[in-house]
Scaffold this active site. Structure first.
Site, PDB file in Angstrom:
ATOM      1  N   VAL A 108       0.701  -1.001   0.048  1.00 34.63           N
ATOM      2  CA  VAL A 108       0.129  -0.018  -0.140  1.00 34.63           C
ATOM      3  C   VAL A 108       0.806   1.186   0.048  1.00 34.63           C
ATOM      4  O   VAL A 108       1.946   1.213   0.646  1.00 34.63           O
ATOM      5  CB  VAL A 108      -0.797  -0.076   1.139  1.00 34.63           C
ATOM      6  CG1 VAL A 108      -1.948  -0.943   1.065  1.00 34.63           C
ATOM      7  CG2 VAL A 108      -0.125  -0.096   2.522  1.00 34.63           C
ATOM      8  N   VAL A 128       4.336  -1.789   3.533  1.00 35.73           N
ATOM      9  CA  VAL A 128       4.029  -0.177   3.137  1.00 35.73           C
ATOM     10  C   VAL A 128       5.243   0.211   1.965  1.00 35.73           C
ATOM     11  O   VAL A 128       6.198   0.092   2.123  1.00 35.73           O
ATOM     12  CB  VAL A 128       4.321   0.782   4.499  1.00 35.73           C
ATOM     13  CG1 VAL A 128       4.217   2.263   4.350  1.00 35.73           C
ATOM     14  CG2 VAL A 128       3.501   0.272   5.473  1.00 35.73           C
ATOM     15  N   LYS A 129       4.563   0.986   1.360  1.00 39.47           N
ATOM     16  CA  LYS A 129       5.480   1.724   0.159  1.00 39.47           C
ATOM     17  C   LYS A 129       5.680   3.056   0.352  1.00 39.47           C
ATOM     18  O   LYS A 129       4.531   3.854   0.645  1.00 39.47           O
ATOM     19  CB  LYS A 129       4.586   1.660  -1.414  1.00 39.47           C
ATOM     20  CG  LYS A 129       4.402   0.099  -1.892  1.00 39.47           C
ATOM     21  CD  LYS A 129       3.719   0.114  -3.081  1.00 39.47           C
ATOM     22  CE  LYS A 129       4.473   0.318  -4.408  1.00 39.47           C
ATOM     23  NZ  LYS A 129       3.948   0.006  -5.577  1.00 39.47           N
ATOM     24  N   ILE A 130       7.068   3.048   0.546  1.00 35.63           N
ATOM     25  CA  ILE A 130       7.622   4.611   0.480  1.00 35.63           C
ATOM     26  C   ILE A 130       8.402   5.259  -0.410  1.00 35.63           C
ATOM     27  O   ILE A 130       9.434   4.455  -0.943  1.00 35.63           O
ATOM     28  CB  ILE A 130       8.320   4.519   1.846  1.00 35.63           C
ATOM     29  CG1 ILE A 130       7.438   4.545   3.042  1.00 35.63           C
ATOM     30  CG2 ILE A 130       8.813   6.081   2.241  1.00 35.63           C
ATOM     31  CD1 ILE A 130       8.103   4.603   4.644  1.00 35.63           C
ATOM     32  N   ASN A 170       8.451  -1.624   1.306  1.00 36.48           N
ATOM     33  CA  ASN A 170       8.731  -1.613  -0.286  1.00 36.48           C
ATOM     34  C   ASN A 170       9.178  -0.143  -0.515  1.00 36.48           C
ATOM     35  O   ASN A 170       8.285   0.765  -0.699  1.00 36.48           O
ATOM     36  CB  ASN A 170       7.381  -1.944  -1.083  1.00 36.48           C
ATOM     37  CG  ASN A 170       7.683  -2.229  -2.490  1.00 36.48           C
ATOM     38  OD1 ASN A 170       8.557  -1.495  -3.048  1.00 36.48           O
ATOM     39  ND2 ASN A 170       6.661  -2.676  -3.066  1.00 36.48           N
TER      40      ASN A 170
END
Length: 416
Positions: free
Chosen positions: A131, A161-163, A184
């Site tokens: 996300v 968690v996509k950063i 991610n």
């Protein structure tokens, strides 16, 4: 921007979170021989979509995760399937308090939508789902940490968690990984960006957006663009694995992202993870290849389709290079740079003092130009002193911002 109040956090969490039914679905989907071959060669296989019905139509046993992003979430939202969720969230926010600004409400509704899209996928497939944060928090370290923790709290068993790759992103990931939150780290375009991320921040996953690299070379007539992204991916895979051998605390895996077609899926066999759009996966499956003919060619020196006689052509070459000077810079940053006490500005200044061109200081007018042009920059509009990987990351971030703005616009229509 900073963090939100505890009251708002608890309210939004109660709207966003859902209990996951743990029914066994392992017998519902068939195996595919070509996908099984990719797994045999060492690649995890993820699907790049937020569309539940589309994912169901192509799912196989070999698939182990899904990724969503601002663009994919917007595609789902614009179908209207999330309209009831928007209405419910807006009503509950309004009933609770009138003190929150429209921008704050939009961001919180967007958070709920992203959670709900991802939870639908989790419920259907019982796999990890990435996300992505709102792109407008990408340069706000405190807000990045806050939203990442909130996403994880919604579904710690399944959410990754996509950063995005920004100075604040590097530092946020370093903190979040120490807290055990799976990350991610997205929007990477070079071996050196990802080598730094592996050593400094150790995200669970790194990315090379390889299809966009082929496109930037072809679209700007620097060559035919063949093998550019693949070569960068291979080099990054080796650099990350080397980092892991030198430092056992480095456990990052590489994602081959922005895959455009079935041939690339075959070429990338053996990369740690492939996140594959549905169309590309179907092309691969329908290509007529036999499983035994799919090989791991990660040690192959692919000939890149680029003319390196120009300044930008030489910039392309840098995408797959991690030289000793850069490794020494990373060593010094990790060991003596006090990264745990840094802000994003501190990291930018450290790079500038070290003569490392990772972060150009784009002006507001620069960002507007990137936003308007799209995810593949017109290189003639930019000085060759800007590093290509940095320009590509910023172009990707502004492209996601444009799609997020469209999503936010739909949310705003319910606030009236």
């Amino acid at each position: 921007m900073g963090t939100i109040s505890k009251e708002l956090d608890e309210l939004v969490h109660s709207i966003a979170a859902r209990k996951i039914d743990e029914d066994d679905i392992s017998g519902q989907y068939e195996s595919d021989p070509l996908l099984a071959r990719l797994k045999e060669l060492g690649s995890e296989l993820w699907i790049d979509t937020g569309d539940l019905e589309l994912a169901k139509s192509i799912w196989h046993k070999e698939l182990s995760a899904l990724t969503t992003n601002n663009t994919l979430a917007n595609q789902v939202v614009q179908t209207g399937v999330m309209d009831d969720v928007i209405k419910e969230t807006v009503q509950k926010l309004n009933a609770s308090s009138s003190g929150w600004s429209a921008d704050e409400q939009v961001r919180e509704v967007g958070f709920v939508i992203n959670c709900r899209i991802a939870l639908r996928l989790v419920e259907a497939f019982k796999v990890k789902v990435s996300v992505e944060l709102h792109p407008k928090v990408s340069r706000d370290l405190e807000a990045t940490l806050d939203y990442a923790r909130r996403y994880y709290k919604v579904c710690p068993e399944y959410f990754i968690v996509k950063i995005p790759l920004t100075p604040e992103g590097y530092l946020a990931v370093r903190t979040l990984r120490k807290e055990g939150i799976p990350i991610n780290f997205t929007l990477g375009f070079s071996a050196r960006q990802n080598y730094l991320a592996a050593r400094l921040s150790n995200p669970n996953y790194l990315n090379v957006f390889l299809g966009r690299l082929n496109a930037v070379v072809g679209d700007n007539q620097l060559g035919d663009g063949s093998n550019i992204g693949e070569k960068v991916t291979f080099a990054t895979q080796h650099a990350v694995r080397e980092a892991g051998k030198q430092d056992k605390q480095v456990t990052s895996k590489l994602i081959a992202a922005s895959i455009r077609n079935g041939d690339q899926v075959a070429t990338l066999a053996g990369v740690d993870v492939q996140t594959i759009p549905p169309k590309a996966m179907q092309e691969f499956q329908q290509s007529g290849r036999k499983p035994e003919n799919v090989k791991n060619i990660l040690n192959t020196d692919l000939p890149p389709g680029v003319d390196t006689s120009s300044g930008w052509g030489r910039q392309v070459e840098r995408l797959w290079q991690v030289d000793e000077a850069f490794k020494q810079f990373v060593d010094a940053l990790v060991k003596d740079g006090n990264p745990d006490g840094m802000t994003g500005e501190d990291l930018m200044q450290y790079c500038e003092k070290s003569k490392i061109d990772l972060f150009h200081r784009f002006s507001d007018s620069d960002l507007k130009k990137i936003y308007d042009h799209g995810k593949i920059p017109k290189l003639a509009d930019w000085p060759e002193s800007i590093a290509l990987d940095d320009l590509m990351t910023q172009s990707a971030l502004q492209s996601f911002t444009k799609d997020q703005d469209a999503l936010d616009g739909r949310i705003r229509s319910f606030l009236k």
